[in-house]
Design a protein around this motif. Structure first.
Motif, PDB file in Angstrom:
ATOM      1  N   LYS A 164       0.837  -1.196   0.000  1.00 39.06           N
ATOM      2  CA  LYS A 164       0.000   0.000   0.000  1.00 39.06           C
ATOM      3  C   LYS A 164       0.877   1.253   0.000  1.00 39.06           C
ATOM      4  O   LYS A 164       0.603   2.225  -0.714  1.00 39.06           O
ATOM      5  CB  LYS A 164      -0.920  -0.002   1.222  1.00 39.06           C
ATOM      6  CG  LYS A 164      -1.909   1.153   1.242  1.00 39.06           C
ATOM      7  CD  LYS A 164      -2.835   1.048   2.437  1.00 39.06           C
ATOM      8  CE  LYS A 164      -3.862   2.179   2.406  1.00 39.06           C
ATOM      9  NZ  LYS A 164      -3.234   3.514   2.428  1.00 39.06           N
ATOM     10  N   TYR A 200       2.299   1.796  -3.512  1.00 35.95           N
ATOM     11  CA  TYR A 200       1.343   2.429  -4.422  1.00 35.95           C
ATOM     12  C   TYR A 200       1.168   3.908  -4.091  1.00 35.95           C
ATOM     13  O   TYR A 200       1.098   4.754  -4.995  1.00 35.95           O
ATOM     14  CB  TYR A 200      -0.007   1.712  -4.343  1.00 35.95           C
ATOM     15  CG  TYR A 200      -0.088   0.437  -5.153  1.00 35.95           C
ATOM     16  CD1 TYR A 200       0.142   0.453  -6.518  1.00 35.95           C
ATOM     17  CD2 TYR A 200      -0.404  -0.775  -4.562  1.00 35.95           C
ATOM     18  CE1 TYR A 200       0.046  -0.709  -7.276  1.00 35.95           C
ATOM     19  CE2 TYR A 200      -0.493  -1.946  -5.299  1.00 35.95           C
ATOM     20  CZ  TYR A 200      -0.261  -1.907  -6.661  1.00 35.95           C
ATOM     21  OH  TYR A 200      -0.341  -3.051  -7.403  1.00 35.95           O
ATOM     22  N   ARG A 221      -4.241  -0.560  -8.377  1.00 38.49           N
ATOM     23  CA  ARG A 221      -3.704  -1.172  -7.153  1.00 38.49           C
ATOM     24  C   ARG A 221      -4.177  -2.623  -6.999  1.00 38.49           C
ATOM     25  O   ARG A 221      -4.543  -3.075  -5.902  1.00 38.49           O
ATOM     26  CB  ARG A 221      -4.118  -0.366  -5.919  1.00 38.49           C
ATOM     27  CG  ARG A 221      -3.660   1.083  -5.949  1.00 38.49           C
ATOM     28  CD  ARG A 221      -4.207   1.866  -4.788  1.00 38.49           C
ATOM     29  NE  ARG A 221      -3.754   3.242  -4.821  1.00 38.49           N
ATOM     30  CZ  ARG A 221      -3.072   3.828  -3.835  1.00 38.49           C
ATOM     31  NH1 ARG A 221      -2.773   3.137  -2.749  1.00 38.49           N
ATOM     32  NH2 ARG A 221      -2.710   5.081  -3.926  1.00 38.49           N
ATOM     33  N   THR A 278     -10.761   2.873  -1.597  1.00 42.50           N
ATOM     34  CA  THR A 278     -10.197   1.537  -1.637  1.00 42.50           C
ATOM     35  C   THR A 278     -11.239   0.500  -1.275  1.00 42.50           C
ATOM     36  O   THR A 278     -10.929  -0.519  -0.691  1.00 42.50           O
ATOM     37  CB  THR A 278      -9.002   1.419  -0.675  1.00 42.50           C
ATOM     38  OG1 THR A 278      -9.430   1.814   0.636  1.00 42.50           O
ATOM     39  CG2 THR A 278      -7.862   2.289  -1.132  1.00 42.50           C
TER      40      THR A 278
END
Length: 783
Positions: free
Chosen positions: A253, A256, A572, A598
């Motif tokens: 994470k 990204y 992602r 997300t």
């Protein structure tokens, strides 16, 4: 709900799975017929990964493995629930009227068929229902429909399944023997062990007293059969310790997030007002079902300026070559077909730079060797004819190029520029800092991104954390204004996840292509009766040419590999990977659940055992978690976790929770910019791991300054070390000279003493001779 029969439901599931390859698995052991029909019918309308950008040739035909067994299990669940419903209604009718007549039973059976939309051939005998009522077994599990007895440990099996799944996700899976130890340690000294002993005595199972309260391998066989829709036994795969420490959800994470900021600062992407769903081609879609990956928070406006690259190793030797696509050879029975192969060893490395548009940018070949060899650099294609005469001045030029005697490496057409193959030699046959610097200078020489730099945009490159990336001249070059590059690394030890060059579309296909090319070259030489049958260094470039066409040149497959790793579109996608999501902490799961950009699942189920977290990563796993949670968990608190395998499993889970807590604290500290700078200054040597630990993935000016500082400190330390060595040498030399002087003096003193001793000896000898002469004279006088 429309009228559906069990057969029609089964056909619907099979059709949907053929179409999408992975339909959502519904695994519920205690589920009503209404719920089963609803879930099965909804399954037929769900869609999984979009087929955008993928033709029918890319989709494997046939039924996925395990589909038939799963369909049979679903039908068994529906029928079991219906039979249980018939039995319950028959028992209620008998209680009210005092007896169960055939007419009443037939009416109940007909009503259940109509309510549950069951086929006409569905049936249950009245005698079966009466025996169930008599034995007080109105509810029977699906796996007991064909007879058999219930296990006395059925109430604790959901807890055992939870622990097995949990430690497996922590990369510490259990074997069948360890599951036996786990169950035995959990029931030791509890009421469950007493029930197990009663169960065995009632069925006259003769065992020693020390084994009467324990389970064995037959229990594990039944346990695996009862829960085969959730757990399975298979071979393990070794997982590196370093990789296990780095392949965490938080690291990916953070990768990204950092690369997203770098792209925005480079002017290659724009921030979206609201996160949107995108398909594999980067087009906005309306729903999650049509999308691929997570919601996109940015839109990459210049994917042609974003480059990914990775090294692929090769060798002229065929000793380590594997099979190509399971190719088989026909030969005599009970005999192994042997193939001719070359064992001449010459290492080489190929780097394929690819833009996020899927287009190849540049081919780099690094060949093992101390000096440059023109014939190796150009390559020799023995199957191509000669052009012109050897006496011609332009003989080499006439025979150089694609399809000619000296073919040269792959040439790429990118942004209207022709980028030739870049070939270099070094002793290791791999990447070095000097070669990497030359590669970027060469791309700038061909002015691939000169116009974009003039518009204020910076080309972006994603590479792994090889030590060559931290070569100071290279870091200084990419941070100069006129030759600015935004170079970023990925998660260390996790390149198999995020690196496009490690994908089967590039790395895998390239290696298979080299195997085929070597076989082709060897076969052609044998047919042409060439004396030297081995693969020569001059064959490396022709081998790369053939393999390049089957891997890095395929734009469509490159796009697929890029999208699967979440780079373009910037979805992602790796954060949906089950292996990565298994490392999520509680706070990360809550943050993902509450964050709209997300959003992955609706109402995700988190399973905690001793405060550790297991987050379902797919609808199939979610259904499996719900399946376990539906089971009877009333007796879980009576299990024994104080010793044995149960204690070991619980300790392993608690240890992972402690590590997750520590990681959260570290991540909170890294959010402070001062903390990041201090961490970077504290490292003694800049590496990919140290850089990521400091909270950044971009090799920027701060990294260059730190490398300079470290090299200055290292140079100063080396100078001081040399001074100390020189001083020690001088002291040693002075000491040696002093010792020599002392030795010389000792020798002179020794020589003086010896001279005096000789003189004294001579005087004594003369005196003795005089006395002897005097005695002789006296003797002669007397005579």
């Amino acid at each position: 709900m429309p009228s559906l029969t069990v057969k029609s439901l089964q056909n619907a599931v099979q059709y949907e799975r053929r179409k999408h390859r992975d339909a959502t698995t519904l695994s519920t052991t205690q589920i009503s017929a209404d719920e089963s029909c609803q879930e099965l019918s909804s399954t037929s309308t769900k869609s999984q990964k979009p087929e955008t950008g993928i033709t029918s040739k890319d989709i494997k035909r046939g039924r996925p493995k395990g589909t038939s067994s799963e369909d049979k299990r679903q039908v068994s669940i529906v029928e079991s629930a219906a039979k249980n419903e018939v039995t319950l209604r028959a028992a209620e009718s008998r209680r009210k009227e005092g007896a169960l007549t055939k007419q009443a039973f037939q009416k109940i059976l007909t009503d259940v068929k109509q309510e549950k939309n069951l086929p006409e051939d569905f049936d249950i005998k009245i005698n079966t229902v009466k025996r169930r009522i008599l034995r007080k077994r109105q509810i029977v599990e699906p796996y007991h429909q064909k007879g058999g007895t219930d296990t006395p440990l059925a109430s604790i099996e959901p807890s055992i399944v939870k622990m097995v799944i949990c430690v497996s996700k922590l990369r510490d899976p259990l074997t069948s023997a360890q599951i036996i130890d786990l169950v035995n340690s959990c029931i030791e000294g509890t009421e469950h062990q007493t029930e197990l002993m009663k169960h065995k005595k009632l069925r006259n199972i003769e065992q020693p007293d020390d084994k009467l309260g324990k389970v064995g391998y037959k229990y594990v066989q039944g346990f695996m059969k009862r829960w085969k829709h959730i757990i399975s036994s298979k071979k393990g795969q070794r997982f590196e310790l370093d990789r296990s420490q780095w392949t965490k959800y938080s690291n990916f994470k953070k990768m990204y997030d950092c690369i997203e900021d770098a792209m925005l600062q480079s002017g290659l992407a724009e921030k979206l007002p609201q996160p949107i769903w995108m398909d594999m081609d980067g087009l906005e879609v309306a729903s999650k079902e049509e999308s691929y990956g997570q919601k996109c928070t940015i839109k990459i406006t210049h994917p042609e300026m974003c480059i990914v690259g990775d090294e692929v190793g090769g060798n002229t030797s065929q000793k380590g070559d594997g099979h190509v696509g399971g190719k088989r050879f026909v030969g005599p029975k009970n005999c192994v077909s042997q193939l001719k192969s070359s064992k001449k060893d010459k290492k080489f490395t190929v780097v394929g730079f690819t833009a996020l548009t899927g287009e190849p940018v540049m081919c780099v070949i690094i060949i093992e060797g101390k000096t440059r060899q023109i014939e190796v650099e150009l390559g020799i294609d023995y199957s191509a004819p000669w052009t012109g005469s050897a006496e011609d001045d332009d003989f080499i030029e006439q025979n150089t190029g694609h399809g000619k005697r000296f073919p040269g490496g792959p040439t790429c057409q990118f942004r209207g520029k022709e980028v030739p193959c870049f070939v270099r030699f070094n002793e290791s046959g791999g990447m070095s800092g000097e070669i990497l610097l030359e590669i970027f200078k060469t791309m700038d020489h061909y002015k691939i991104f000169t116009d974009a730099r003039a518009e204020g945009k910076t080309p972006f490159v994603l590479v792994d954390g090889h030590e060559s990336r931290f070569y100071l001249p290279f870091v200084e070059y990419i941070n100069q204004v006129e030759t600015k590059w935004c170079v970023s690394i990925g998660v260390p030890y996790g390149t198999s996840f995020w690196q496009v060059g490690d994908s089967k579309e590039q790395n895998g296909c390239f290696k298979i292509g080299t195997y085929r090319a070597k076989d082709t070259i060897l076969r052609e030489r044998e047919q042409n009766m060439i004396q030297d049958m081995g693969i020569q260094p001059s064959d490396i470039v022709p081998i790369v040419n053939m393999a390049w066409q089957q891997s890095f040149m395929r734009v469509k497959q490159n796009k697929k590999a890029i999208a699967e790793r979440g780079w373009f579109p910037y979805n992602r996608n790796l954060l949906n990977n089950e292996e990565i999501r298994a490392t999520m902490t509680m706070s990360e799961a809550d943050e993902e659940k509450n964050c709209t950009q997300t959003m992955l699942t609706t109402s995700p189920t988190r399973q905690t055992t001793g405060a550790t977290i297991i987050t379902p990563t797919s609808s199939s796993e979610l259904q499996q978690q719900e399946d376990i949670s539906r089971s009877n968990m009333n007796n879980t608190g009576t299990l024994n976790f104080g010793s044995g395998m149960a204690f070991h499993v619980l300790k392993r889970i608690v240890k992972e929770v402690d590590l997750a807590t520590v990681r959260e604290k570290i991540e909170n500290e890294k959010k402070d910019g001062v903390r990041k700078k201090q961490l970077l200054q504290d490292v003694k040597r800049v590496t990919a791991g140290k850089l990521v630990q400091c909270g950044t993935f971009v090799i920027g000016q701060s990294v260059a300054d730190e490398i300079k500082k470290q090299q200055f400190i290292k140079q100063k330390e080396e100078e001081e070390k040399k001074k100390r060595q020189q001083k020690r040498l001088e002291q040693k030399q002075m000491k040696h000279e002093m010792e020599l002087e002392k030795k010389r003096k000792r020798e002179e003193e020794h020589a003086e003493r010896m001279r005096k001793r000789r003189e004294e000896d001579e005087i004594r000898t003369n005196k003795q001779k005089a006395r002897d002469t005097e005695r002789q004279n006296k003797a002669f006088a007397i005579i």
